[in-house]
Enzyme design. Sequence first.
Site, PDB file in Angstrom:
ATOM      1  N   ALA A  66      34.523  56.213  36.145  1.00  0.00           N
ATOM      2  CA  ALA A  66      35.841  56.592  35.649  1.00  0.00           C
ATOM      3  C   ALA A  66      35.998  56.088  34.226  1.00  0.00           C
ATOM      4  O   ALA A  66      35.139  55.359  33.729  1.00  0.00           O
ATOM      5  CB  ALA A  66      36.931  55.995  36.529  1.00  0.00           C
TER       6      ALA A  66
ATOM      7  N   GLU B 117      34.288  57.412  25.266  1.00  0.00           N
ATOM      8  CA  GLU B 117      33.585  56.140  25.148  1.00  0.00           C
ATOM      9  C   GLU B 117      32.099  56.375  25.414  1.00  0.00           C
ATOM     10  O   GLU B 117      31.776  57.049  26.382  1.00  0.00           O
ATOM     11  CB  GLU B 117      34.117  55.108  26.154  1.00  0.00           C
ATOM     12  CG  GLU B 117      33.482  53.754  25.914  1.00  0.00           C
ATOM     13  CD  GLU B 117      34.009  52.652  26.850  1.00  0.00           C
ATOM     14  OE1 GLU B 117      34.893  52.919  27.677  1.00  0.00           O
ATOM     15  OE2 GLU B 117      33.510  51.541  26.733  1.00  0.00           O
TER      16      GLU B 117
ATOM     17  N   GLU C 185      39.014  54.649  31.289  1.00  0.00           N
ATOM     18  CA  GLU C 185      40.366  54.074  31.174  1.00  0.00           C
ATOM     19  C   GLU C 185      41.196  54.616  30.014  1.00  0.00           C
ATOM     20  O   GLU C 185      42.076  53.899  29.505  1.00  0.00           O
ATOM     21  CB  GLU C 185      40.229  52.557  31.020  1.00  0.00           C
ATOM     22  CG  GLU C 185      39.643  52.063  29.671  1.00  0.00           C
ATOM     23  CD  GLU C 185      38.148  51.823  29.674  1.00  0.00           C
ATOM     24  OE1 GLU C 185      37.447  52.416  30.521  1.00  0.00           O
ATOM     25  OE2 GLU C 185      37.664  51.056  28.820  1.00  0.00           O
ATOM     26  N   ASN C 186      40.996  55.861  29.573  1.00  0.00           N
ATOM     27  CA  ASN C 186      41.795  56.425  28.475  1.00  0.00           C
ATOM     28  C   ASN C 186      43.270  56.068  28.640  1.00  0.00           C
ATOM     29  O   ASN C 186      43.811  56.158  29.735  1.00  0.00           O
ATOM     30  CB  ASN C 186      41.689  57.952  28.491  1.00  0.00           C
ATOM     31  CG  ASN C 186      40.282  58.422  28.741  1.00  0.00           C
ATOM     32  OD1 ASN C 186      39.386  58.105  27.979  1.00  0.00           O
ATOM     33  ND2 ASN C 186      40.068  59.131  29.838  1.00  0.00           N
TER      34      ASN C 186
ATOM     35  N   HIS D 143      40.176  48.677  38.520  1.00  0.00           N
ATOM     36  CA  HIS D 143      39.426  48.360  37.300  1.00  0.00           C
ATOM     37  C   HIS D 143      39.983  49.137  36.103  1.00  0.00           C
ATOM     38  O   HIS D 143      40.281  48.560  35.054  1.00  0.00           O
ATOM     39  CB  HIS D 143      37.944  48.683  37.521  1.00  0.00           C
ATOM     40  CG  HIS D 143      37.069  48.432  36.339  1.00  0.00           C
ATOM     41  ND1 HIS D 143      36.318  47.283  36.199  1.00  0.00           N
ATOM     42  CD2 HIS D 143      36.821  49.168  35.224  1.00  0.00           C
ATOM     43  CE1 HIS D 143      35.665  47.329  35.057  1.00  0.00           C
ATOM     44  NE2 HIS D 143      35.945  48.468  34.442  1.00  0.00           N
ATOM     45  N   GLU D 144      40.129  50.437  36.276  1.00  0.00           N
ATOM     46  CA  GLU D 144      40.597  51.257  35.145  1.00  0.00           C
ATOM     47  C   GLU D 144      42.041  50.890  34.790  1.00  0.00           C
ATOM     48  O   GLU D 144      42.405  50.818  33.625  1.00  0.00           O
ATOM     49  CB  GLU D 144      40.494  52.753  35.449  1.00  0.00           C
ATOM     50  CG  GLU D 144      39.107  53.233  35.865  1.00  0.00           C
ATOM     51  CD  GLU D 144      37.983  52.792  34.963  1.00  0.00           C
ATOM     52  OE1 GLU D 144      38.211  52.639  33.752  1.00  0.00           O
ATOM     53  OE2 GLU D 144      36.854  52.593  35.471  1.00  0.00           O
TER      54      GLU D 144
HETATM   55  N1  B3K Z   1      34.717  52.134  30.118  1.00  0.00           N
HETATM   56  C1  B3K Z   1      34.113  53.128  30.964  1.00  0.00           C
HETATM   57  C2  B3K Z   1      32.652  53.283  30.755  1.00  0.00           C
HETATM   58  C3  B3K Z   1      32.286  54.203  29.682  1.00  0.00           C
HETATM   59  C4  B3K Z   1      30.800  54.449  29.667  1.00  0.00           C
HETATM   60  C5  B3K Z   1      30.390  55.268  28.510  1.00  0.00           C
HETATM   61  N2  B3K Z   1      28.995  55.588  28.507  1.00  0.00           N
HETATM   62  C6  B3K Z   1      34.374  52.863  32.399  1.00  0.00           C
HETATM   63  C7  B3K Z   1      34.714  51.482  32.744  1.00  0.00           C
HETATM   64  O1  B3K Z   1      33.938  50.568  32.636  1.00  0.00           O
HETATM   65  O2  B3K Z   1      35.824  51.252  33.107  1.00  0.00           O
HETATM   66 ZN    ZN Z   2      35.409  49.067  32.624  1.00  0.00          ZN
END
Ligand code: B3K
Ligand code: ZN
Length: 887
Positions: free
Chosen positions: A268, A127, A270-271, A303-304
């Site tokens: 972190a 991401e 969230e894959n 959160h993740e």
């Molecule tokens: N979704 C990721 C953030 C990615 C940032 C990329 N530059 C973490 C989060 O917000 O959960």
């Molecule tokens: Zn997030």
Amino acid sequence: MRDAQPCTIFLSDYRVPEFLIDSTTLKFELGETNSIVRSVLELRRNPESDSQDAPLQLHGTELELVSLSIDGRELAPSEWSQSGEQLSIAKVPAAFSLSCETRLRPQDNTSLEGLYKSSGMFCTQCEAEGFRKITYYLDRPDVMSVFTVEIVADQSRYPVLLSNGNLVATEILADGFHKTVWQDPFPKPAYLFALVAGKLSVVEDQFITSSGRGVDLKIYVEEKDLDKCDHAMLSLKNAMRWDEEVYGREYDLDIFNIVAVDDFNMGAMENKSLNIFNTSCVLAKPETTTDAGFQRVEGVVAHEYFHNWSGNRVTCRDWFQLSLKEGFTVFRDAEFSSDMGSPTVKRVEDVTLLRTAQFAEDAGPMAHPIRPDSFIEISNFYTVTVYEKGAEVVRMIHTLLGPELFRKGSDLYFERHDGQAVTCEDFVLAMEDASGIDLRQFRNWYSQAGTPRLEVSGSYDKRAQTYTLAVKQSCPPTPGQTEKAPFHIPLAVALIGDAGQLPLQLADAEINTESADNTELVLSVSQPEQQFVFNNIKEEPVPSLLRGFSAPVKLDFDYSRDQLLRLMRSDSDGFCRWDASQQLGLAEIKRAISALAAGQNVSPDAEYINACRELLADTSLDAAMVALMLQLPSEAYLAEIIHPVDVQGIHQAREALRKVLAQALKGELSACYSRCESDEAYAANAEQIARRSLKNTALAYLMLLEEEQFIALAIQQFESSANMTDRLAALTYIVNSESEYKAKALQRFYQQWQHEPLVINQWFQVQAMCRLAGTLETVQGLMSHPAFDIRNPNKVRALIGAFCGQNGVNFHREDGAGYRFLADQVLVLNRSNPQIASRLLVPLTKWRKYLPAAQQLMRAELQRVLAEPELSSDVYEVVSKSLQDYS
Ligand code: B3K
Ligand code: ZN
């Protein structure tokens, strides 16, 4: 590095993808000099696209293309072309299989985006647009595909091989290699892809979902960190249960993996089913981690995890919709943390971040709505606006709908859009459809930047027994948006009489309000000017406004000192109580600034000191609240209120005031310190955290007196505490004092913790944040310390980030050396890690707020950065926008 012409991408240019990818197969051969990626994509034209003969255009960058074939036939170089990040194949069938081989060098990838190496292990960060550094692809979130991933690597170096979804095969190969195959049944965009290969140890647990399915929970870390995973595991299980209970969301696979890596650009990621974490957001144990660290782990793990629904099952159509998943998920994790700990403290902490960092962003050159209209580099839009203001916007919907209708709305949103890539509009529409509440005007929060200002005045009519609140809203211009339409603002209010809150009865029953009980109302402010008349008010009340910080606005009400004291002593709303203490503190700081400027002594109002004394003596109050109320508004907050910002003047006045308070309250502070001491075993629970926070607040004040007895107390706390919260607090106060013990303390701390990188980061940070003169030289010296590594973002944040972003008085040295230092570091990082470089630059971008001499020096450094010929798009966007005239 930057294209000749960095281009701006507009939301209004969004078009559906011309192709879809039904399935993605990836084969990775991970090696020491090269890694090979072979992809097979099953592509077909998107029936919803209006250009059915368009060429296939794939994203790809920094890739070595080895071969490309369609339906098994290798393409000749004349059949494709490449420009910038696009690879075009002019002639393709309606449906076909595209095979592609690319060669990568992850060990040389310092951007920490795509596939890279961290402490000997392979890991990924995709991401927002990192997947295009792995293979050619439709790297956009509205292209969702099922992934099968095969990983081949040397078994002794990389015994653990992970990807998303379920493990479907493992095989031992010749020459010490092995292979695993992973299959993720849920279609997902490429930004949620992940791969990990390394020597990792694992902590395992299980979670039984509400419908009775068992989920294997695994946290992978380096062996030395196995003793630091309990808190993350507990937080994960609490988060899973909470999401079932509060949102009705159950986990959907049989396995949930977390991997901790040292080198990571943010907290972190969230894959799907393979969350990758910065070690700082997963590892925790009392000896090495502060209370704040424990809370961060809990918050980030939750959160993740919550993203599995708000982000993964329902994802974003395009990156302009980032707040759809981030704002919503931050709101969800804030409510979770609030339920796990102290709700008022959590709210005050979140509001503090918003009022400092987010309000500053909203008032600066990078101001943008939570759903931006355009960007040059999406990485620059993972901001406090998109995240924290985005969460406030969701919170306002929650306030306007009430908890039951909000839940109906979120159920409808998840049900309607499961498996889809959608927009903020879809979210608001689901909330509207489920509740029947009109959010038309509310949508302005998504499209308009800037912090609205509410000017409120109150008048009491004794004869008519009415109390009238007159509310005026406005919003300052922001880049590209000079005129703003009025917002729909939920304003929670109560009226406080002699014996407590008064029953509220609005004269105009037509006015749309939500009532928590009959002594608190949420007024719907929607017009530029509006009046709310309350009937049957039998005494002149003190209004308690914006209760719980019901909207992200700046509120002005001309309270008298006595009214604020009353709110501070007795408001039932914890946020308003704290806020009253801050307004009183602000008034005292302003008086102190004038006193010092006139060559006089700082002498705070006796009533204010008394109120602080009462706080210290009141053992019935939550200790964490007492600590928060005793802390004066921060210099960062003051820089948002007092213009132009005279950093040195503010710092001196605030410090002088703190010292006078410490002197006046010495006895009470000392008693409070002793009362809060305890030898019970460490636990990261709200009660203990509160006690430690009050104890250390008291010690911080006492240390300002530079008396032997208190320095001895700090040294004793430093030497004998078994937990990092108390040790680090004591170290901080010692480092900021003139004590001769300082060097010894720092040396002892380093000796003891040199093998714990996360603790050494705290050691760097304490020194970088020291308020005394000479800190810049200390920081420059520490840049060549063997434990410092500019390639590690945590180290950069701990040393350079903390100095430039959180040590105003030293960063804003009058000779401009702090600014020069930052620009130098940005230019170095611009080459190795552009995301970190552009983040670091933020303090310089606020140059317009400061005194003219500072402005000039800051601007000159920005211009020096802009003159660099090979600027990344990340740094280019921030630096060029911050120099643009937008007034
Ligand atoms: N979704 C990721 C953030 C990615 C940032 C990329 N530059 C973490 C989060 O917000 O959960
Ligand atoms: Zn997030």
